[in-house]
Design a protein around this motif. Structure first.
Motif, mmCIF file in Angstrom:
data_model
loop_
_atom_site.group_PDB
_atom_site.id
_atom_site.type_symbol
_atom_site.label_atom_id
_atom_site.label_comp_id
_atom_site.label_asym_id
_atom_site.label_seq_id
_atom_site.Cartn_x
_atom_site.Cartn_y
_atom_site.Cartn_z
ATOM 1 N N UNK A 189 23.925 38.600 69.615
ATOM 2 C CA UNK A 189 23.564 39.274 70.855
ATOM 3 C C UNK A 189 23.203 40.719 70.565
ATOM 4 N N UNK A 190 22.134 41.196 71.174
ATOM 5 C CA UNK A 190 21.641 42.544 70.889
ATOM 6 C C UNK A 190 22.722 43.590 71.134
ATOM 7 N N UNK A 191 23.471 43.441 72.236
ATOM 8 C CA UNK A 191 24.481 44.458 72.543
ATOM 9 C C UNK A 191 25.643 44.397 71.557
ATOM 10 N N UNK A 192 25.952 43.198 71.043
ATOM 11 C CA UNK A 192 27.015 43.094 70.042
ATOM 12 C C UNK A 192 26.581 43.763 68.750
ATOM 13 N N UNK A 193 25.361 43.522 68.323
ATOM 14 C CA UNK A 193 24.851 44.161 67.118
ATOM 15 C C UNK A 193 24.820 45.676 67.286
ATOM 16 N N UNK B 274 20.911 38.926 58.906
ATOM 17 C CA UNK B 274 20.335 39.421 60.159
ATOM 18 C C UNK B 274 21.004 40.723 60.611
ATOM 19 N N UNK B 275 22.330 40.707 60.693
ATOM 20 C CA UNK B 275 23.051 41.906 61.111
ATOM 21 C C UNK B 275 23.027 42.966 60.017
ATOM 22 N N UNK B 276 23.185 42.546 58.777
ATOM 23 C CA UNK B 276 23.202 43.503 57.668
ATOM 24 C C UNK B 276 21.922 44.317 57.598
#
Length: 205
Positions: free
Chosen positions: A33-37, A65-67
């Motif tokens: 989720x964009x807000x979680x990232x 992806x997150x990294x």
């Protein structure tokens, strides 16, 4: 003391085999989720400044992806390394991350990372661990792999209200520090928009 984990075994599930099969079959770490990232990136950036972090291990980096967002948000002087159970996941991560990011296949529930780095990140991993024993070992080895700080994002009790029947590759376990750990929980914050997840900031005592 809150125990790291209570009883719980995911029958017929092995993390390494599951994630390798998932990535080979075209699956991902999850779009996220964009807000979680955004929440994670903000907290890692703040930790890097506040604790003077110059090197990081990212445990359970998956397909990167997150990294990729984290590496982009941090100074290029920060030495960033990623570890995952799945070779296929790391192959994907290589396409998203700059060459300076070190990637290695490894099981941190079995062995602590060496040499230790200033900070260790472990996001959305703990509830995918198959057994209580491996979950406890993972937490101990995360702490042993960090010289200054550890960030852990995992489920809290509210997940039981949201998902009374968890998926076969997921299992809720309450988070806590092992007896005698040289770290303290310096921060405990629910993810905005995802109150069933908590980010724990652990600092060396």
């Amino acid at each position: 003391m809150v125990p790291i984990a209570r009883q719980g075994v995911i029958v017929g599930y092995q993390e390494g085999a599951y994630w390798e099969r998932r990535y080979r079959g075209g699956g991902s770490s999850g779009a996220g989720l964009a807000y979680e990232h955004e929440f994670i990136v903000d907290n890692v950036r703040a930790l890097t400044r506040g604790a003077r972090v110059e090197s990081i291990w990212d445990v359970g980096i998956g397909d990167g992806r997150l990294a990729a967002k984290l590496v982009d948000a941090l100074p290029t002087s920060v030495r960033y390394g990623g570890v995952d159970l799945s070779p296929s996941g790391l192959t994907r991560a290589k396409t998203r991350l700059p060459l300076r990011v070190e990637l290695q296949v490894g099981d941190v529930a079995d062995t602590a990372l060496a040499p230790a780095r200033d900070a260790v990140l472990c996001f959305n991993v703990l509830y995918h661990v198959a057994t209580t024993e491996r979950a406890n070992a993972l937490v101990r080895n995360l702490l042993a792999s960090a010289s200054k700080a550890v960030l852990v994002l995992t489920w809290n009790q509210k997940i039981l209200e949201r998902e009374p029947k968890l998926a076969t590759h997921c299992h809720f376990r309450p988070f806590g520090l092992p007896e005698g750990a040289p770290f303290v929980i310096a921060g405990e914050e629910a993810v905005p928009g995802s109150p069933h997840k908590t980010l724990y900031t652990l600092l060396r005592a």
